[in-house]
Design an enzyme around this catalytic site. Structure first.
Site, short mmCIF file in Angstrom:
data_model
loop_
_atom_site.label_atom_id
_atom_site.label_comp_id
_atom_site.label_asym_id
_atom_site.label_seq_id
_atom_site.Cartn_x
_atom_site.Cartn_y
_atom_site.Cartn_z
N SER A 121 1.39 -1.15 0.17
CA SER A 121 -0.14 0.18 0.39
C SER A 121 0.79 1.33 0.04
CB SER A 121 -1.04 -0.20 1.38
OG SER A 121 0.08 -0.11 2.54
N HIS A 142 -2.56 -2.83 -5.81
CA HIS A 142 -2.39 -2.68 -4.68
C HIS A 142 -3.86 -3.20 -4.66
CE1 HIS A 142 -4.02 0.16 -1.74
NE2 HIS A 142 -3.62 -0.89 -1.04
N GLU A 154 -5.64 -0.58 -8.14
CA GLU A 154 -3.77 0.80 -8.11
C GLU A 154 -3.35 0.14 -8.54
OE1 GLU A 154 -2.96 4.65 -5.27
OE2 GLU A 154 -2.92 3.19 -4.10
N ASN A 192 -3.55 5.98 -0.27
CA ASN A 192 -2.43 6.16 1.08
C ASN A 192 -1.81 7.52 1.05
OD1 ASN A 192 -3.71 3.70 2.38
ND2 ASN A 192 -2.17 2.64 1.68
#
Length: 297
Positions: A121, A142, A154, A192
């Site tokens: 992440s 991800h 992602e 993130n």
């Protein structure tokens, strides 16, 4: 291309790894789920069975497709079982050193055409790829938690990730029914990099006594239409994971605004890691066991 992917290896029997394995099997691809811990594999097997059966009971998955998914799932403690995999996805602990060590092993085991993907992440795909002899075939993939439910993947391109690897990964993601967004290889990527500072700021808001945890979460749920408040979400993700990602952001981007809030760090030091430990910002110890969960974004 991904249409030729017949077998996928998933490494890590936690919630993310087991969810990715379940998702893959439900979309008609043979999958090996690998973990060195036999108890983790047993827990993953039970979790996947319960999840698939629940989908059948809700008429969200046919019995035939469920039966086919169960047949496609295999559980193993031996990485060498992935020697014939077309695509390998690691979903282990969020540690660069541990991931690099794994990629070094996979590079020796996997067939030369195999793509190696990381569910990280926040960690640099370029640096993970540097531990292999095939950096063009290393990519970030991800998944969001829980993988069978969340619609997003992602994809993160490392400095050397080839166009062919990217195209195959995007095609596979779409084959799994996901919407794809693409990030370049900078700390935190897209999701993130935006989400974790928001969670960190929520901790600062609590730390400086601006408001109670309940009012902070209610404000974000009702004021910005978030399904979960940031503190509640942090508990769901795992406070240790949040600290780890903030440290990656802080080191990678060099800005003190990414330093983890002292209160967040203190909770982790105290073992208050969130739902998976029964206590984080909130106390979950009195909840029915079946409602507790652990996760990693």
């Amino acid at each position: 291309m991904a249409s030729t992917v017949k077998m996928i290896g998933v490494i890590g029997g936690g919630q993310m790894g087991s969810g990715i394995a379940q998702l893959t099997a439900m979309h008609g691809i043979d999958v090996y789920l690998v973990d060195v811990n036999t108890q983790a594999l047993s827990t993953a097997s039970s979790s996947i069975s319960s999840s698939i059966n629940r989908l059948v009971s809700k008429s969200q998955l046919s019995q035939d497709k469920a039966s086919d998914a169960f047949k496609r799932l295999r559980f193993t403690t031996d990485l060498n079982d992935l020697s014939l995999a077309d695509f390998i996805i690691e979903a282990i602990v969020e540690s660069e050193d541990v991931k690099k060590s794994l990629f070094l092993q996979l590079d020796k085991i996997a067939k030369s055409s195999a793509i190696l993907a990381s569910n990280t992440s926040s960690i640099s795909i370029t640096r993970l790829a540097s531990s292999t002899s095939r950096p063009k075939q290393v990519i970030g993939m991800h998944f969001m938690n829980p993988p069978p439910v969340m619609k997003l993947i992602e994809i993160v391109r490392g400095a050397d990730t080839s166009d062919g690897t990217f195209a195959a990964t995007k095609e596979l993601s779409q084959r799994l029914g996901k919407t794809v967004i693409t990030s370049q290889d900078y700390s935190g990527f897209i999701v993130n990099r935006i989400l974790m500072p928001m969670i960190n700021e929520a901790f600062y808001t609590l730390y400086t006594n601006v408001a109670t945890k309940e009012d902070i979460d209610t404000g974000m749920k009702l004021g910005t239409n978030h399904p979960m408040g940031p503190l509640e979400l942090a508990d769901f993700i795992g406070l240790d994971v949040c600290v780890s990602i903030m440290k990656v952001l802080h080191a990678g981007l060099g800005d003190n605004k990414y330093a983890p809030c002292p209160l967040l760090v203190q909770y982790v030091d105290a073992g208050r890691l969130g739902r998976k430990r029964g206590i984080g910002v909130y106390d979950y110890s009195k909840e029915p066991r079946s409602t507790k969960s652990s996760s990693r974004l």
